[in-house]
Design an enzyme around this catalytic site. Structure first.
Site, PDB file in Angstrom:
ATOM      1  N   PHE A 150      45.009  47.267  43.711  1.00  0.00           N
ATOM      2  CA  PHE A 150      44.972  47.058  42.264  1.00  0.00           C
ATOM      3  C   PHE A 150      43.531  47.212  41.795  1.00  0.00           C
ATOM      4  O   PHE A 150      42.631  46.537  42.301  1.00  0.00           O
ATOM      5  CB  PHE A 150      45.499  45.672  41.874  1.00  0.00           C
ATOM      6  CG  PHE A 150      45.615  45.522  40.376  1.00  0.00           C
ATOM      7  CD1 PHE A 150      46.721  46.009  39.694  1.00  0.00           C
ATOM      8  CD2 PHE A 150      44.596  44.960  39.638  1.00  0.00           C
ATOM      9  CE1 PHE A 150      46.820  45.924  38.309  1.00  0.00           C
ATOM     10  CE2 PHE A 150      44.680  44.863  38.251  1.00  0.00           C
ATOM     11  CZ  PHE A 150      45.795  45.343  37.586  1.00  0.00           C
ATOM     12  N   ASP A 235      35.790  47.322  45.815  1.00  0.00           N
ATOM     13  CA  ASP A 235      36.227  46.569  44.634  1.00  0.00           C
ATOM     14  C   ASP A 235      36.267  45.084  45.004  1.00  0.00           C
ATOM     15  O   ASP A 235      37.176  44.626  45.701  1.00  0.00           O
ATOM     16  CB  ASP A 235      37.612  47.077  44.204  1.00  0.00           C
ATOM     17  CG  ASP A 235      38.148  46.326  42.976  1.00  0.00           C
ATOM     18  OD1 ASP A 235      37.634  45.238  42.673  1.00  0.00           O
ATOM     19  OD2 ASP A 235      39.094  46.838  42.349  1.00  0.00           O
ATOM     20  N   LYS A 264      35.673  38.804  37.524  1.00  0.00           N
ATOM     21  CA  LYS A 264      36.284  37.478  37.502  1.00  0.00           C
ATOM     22  C   LYS A 264      35.338  36.273  37.590  1.00  0.00           C
ATOM     23  O   LYS A 264      35.059  35.625  36.599  1.00  0.00           O
ATOM     24  CB  LYS A 264      37.341  37.398  38.587  1.00  0.00           C
ATOM     25  CG  LYS A 264      38.527  38.353  38.325  1.00  0.00           C
ATOM     26  CD  LYS A 264      39.586  38.191  39.358  1.00  0.00           C
ATOM     27  CE  LYS A 264      40.753  39.150  39.197  1.00  0.00           C
ATOM     28  NZ  LYS A 264      41.743  38.730  38.203  1.00  0.00           N
TER      29      LYS A 264
HETATM   30  C1  LIG Z   1      40.723  43.878  42.769  1.00  0.00           C
HETATM   31  C2  LIG Z   1      40.835  43.976  41.281  1.00  0.00           C
HETATM   32  N1  LIG Z   1      40.218  45.003  40.649  1.00  0.00           N
HETATM   33  C3  LIG Z   1      40.269  45.121  39.319  1.00  0.00           C
HETATM   34  C4  LIG Z   1      40.946  44.216  38.539  1.00  0.00           C
HETATM   35  C5  LIG Z   1      40.992  44.394  37.037  1.00  0.00           C
HETATM   36  O1  LIG Z   1      40.219  43.409  36.442  1.00  0.00           O
HETATM   37  P1  LIG Z   1      40.387  43.102  34.864  1.00  0.00           P
HETATM   38  O2  LIG Z   1      41.740  42.509  34.681  1.00  0.00           O
HETATM   39  O3  LIG Z   1      39.264  42.135  34.570  1.00  0.00           O
HETATM   40  O4  LIG Z   1      40.214  44.392  34.158  1.00  0.00           O
HETATM   41  C6  LIG Z   1      41.596  43.136  39.159  1.00  0.00           C
HETATM   42  C7  LIG Z   1      42.364  42.158  38.356  1.00  0.00           C
HETATM   43  O5  LIG Z   1      43.157  41.405  38.852  1.00  0.00           O
HETATM   44  C8  LIG Z   1      41.536  43.012  40.564  1.00  0.00           C
HETATM   45  O6  LIG Z   1      42.130  41.994  41.214  1.00  0.00           O
END
Ligand SMILES: Cc1ncc(COP(=O)(O)O)c(C=O)c1O
Length: 414
Positions: A150, A235, A264
């Protein structure tokens, strides 16, 4: 008055929390989320309260965001002070607080890099994707990521997200993305050709079910990137900033990425994200290539600076590792749990076949514990890194009684 609910109150708590049906009919929000189970109005540390004064232990922390607990007094003071001083200037002007946050992040990542600030995780990844294309140059632009990953909801990060069912409604998506099975180095090697610029990976697939990578795969991917001249983008939006027991999850595996994204926990709830890149990679960008009106503005940066100061002072990576070990051990002892996985305080329990994680989530909520059914059969736990021993034991007692009451569905028993 503050009360704690019990399982028998479940229906009443839900009905209250959701409000009257007429309220839902006139909901002013787009229907991108299921109707909420609860409306929360206040938080303090690990606890949150709904609008009826019912309290809950928050073992989800707004999806791994509020790592220092709700309404942390030092973060609140930093935000309040900055709100009275200077909220926003745009990136046309210098910003001393953002500069200090960037220096701290660079130090925590081993140095030698530069930072671009964003407002979310998806935007941090969007920056990394654009950087990879600019760095790769003509014809070298494909980013390889993993199935079940994700990476966000913008069109590009959605395509990087290895969940084809999420792509369908939004075709055509931007070109230049390829997906491989997570943790299979032979498949990754086969997927790489001269059009590839980067590999994008989570070290623990958070939304995908809390699946940690194997150390050997992480190291093999680094080697492959070096051999084939690709960027390794990690990520760390969910895993970053102490959650897994290291500042960043890749540090468990002794690898050095070229680009790291985070969000986050960085603002403890204040919207701020960042994309860090090795200086020679970052230098592919020139003025005008990328930007953000709000990214790293003084208000958000003041929260991030306070968060980093507290996390370093209180050794929260060390605390997450220690407390995570305890929670991991105790979770493994609960009825109906067949596996505990994750790192530090990003954990999931896999439930016995036939046990519905959504039902367990709802019953735990009714009993005063917020968790998340991250897959149909697994429950994710991401409490604040500051969670106390008593709060852990209270949460474990709720889970124990909810799980003991479960009976597998006929389907699952087969
Ligand atoms: C690993 C990862 N990357 C990217 C995101 C996207 O982040 P945002 O919701 O702040 O755009 C998330 C959100 O859960 C995530 O867990």
């Amino acid at each position: 008055m503050t009360t704690t609910p019990n399982v028998a109150d479940a229906a009443a708590v839900h009905a209250h929390a959701m409000g009257a049906p007429a309220e839902l009919d006139h909901c002013p929000l787009m229907p991108t989320y299921a109707p909420p189970q609860l409306t929360l109005v206040r938080g303090e540390g690990t606890r949150v309260w709904d609008r009826d004064g019912v309290s809950y232990l928050d073992f989800l922390t707004g999806l791994a965001v509020v790592s220092l607990g709700h309404a942390h007094p030092e973060v609140a003071d930093a935000i309040a002070e900055q709100a009275r001083t200077l909220v926003h200037t745009s990136n046309l002007f210098g910003n001393e607080i953002g500069w200090q946050v960037a220096e701290t992040l660079d130090r925590l990542l081993g140095g030698g890099g530069q930072v671009f600030f964003t407002n979310s995780g998806a935007e941090a990844n969007e920056c990394a994707l654009k950087l990879a294309r600019k760095w790769g140059g003509h014809g070298k632009y494909v980013v390889v990521s993993a199935y079940n990953s994700f990476h966000g909801r913008t069109l590009a990060t959605l395509h990087a997200t290895g969940q084809p069912q999420k792509h369908e409604a939004f075709q055509p998506l931007p070109e230049g993305f390829r997906h491989v099975v997570y943790d299979d180095i032979a498949e990754l090697e086969r997927a790489i050709d001269p059009s590839c610029a980067a590999i994008l990976l989570e070290m623990v697939q958070g939304e995908g079910g809390v699946n940690p990578i194997s150390a050997s795969y992480a190291q093999d991917v680094r080697r492959l990137c070096d051999e084939r001249g690709l960027l390794l983008i990690i990520d760390e939006v969910q895993t970053g900033l102490a959650r897994t027991g290291q500042w960043f999850a890749h540090q468990h595996f002794g690898i050095v990425p070229d680009v790291v994204t985070m969000a986050k926990a960085l603002g403890n709830g204040m919207p701020i994200g960042a994309c860090w890149a090795r200086r020679d990679v970052a230098s592919a960008f020139v003025p005008g290539d990328h930007g953000s009106t709000y990214g790293g503005q003084p208000l958000a940066a003041s929260a991030a600076l306070a968060v980093l100061r507290i996390m370093e002072r209180d050794d929260l990576p060390g605390r997450a590792a220690k407390v995570g070990e305890y929670l991991h051990r105790e979770l493994a002892d609960l009825p109906r749990v067949c596996e505990v996985r994750g790192l530090g305080l990003l954990l999931a329990i896999e439930l016995d076949p036939g046990i519905d994680a959504k039902a367990v989530q709802a019953q735990a909520l009714a009993a005063g514990l917020i968790t998340n059914a991250v897959t149909p059969s697994a429950l994710r736990l991401a409490p604040p890194l500051t969670v106390s021993g008593e709060e852990l034991d209270e949460a474990l007692a709720i889970l124990r009684s909810v799980l003991a009451a479960q009976t597998p569905s006929i389907d699952g028993e087969g």
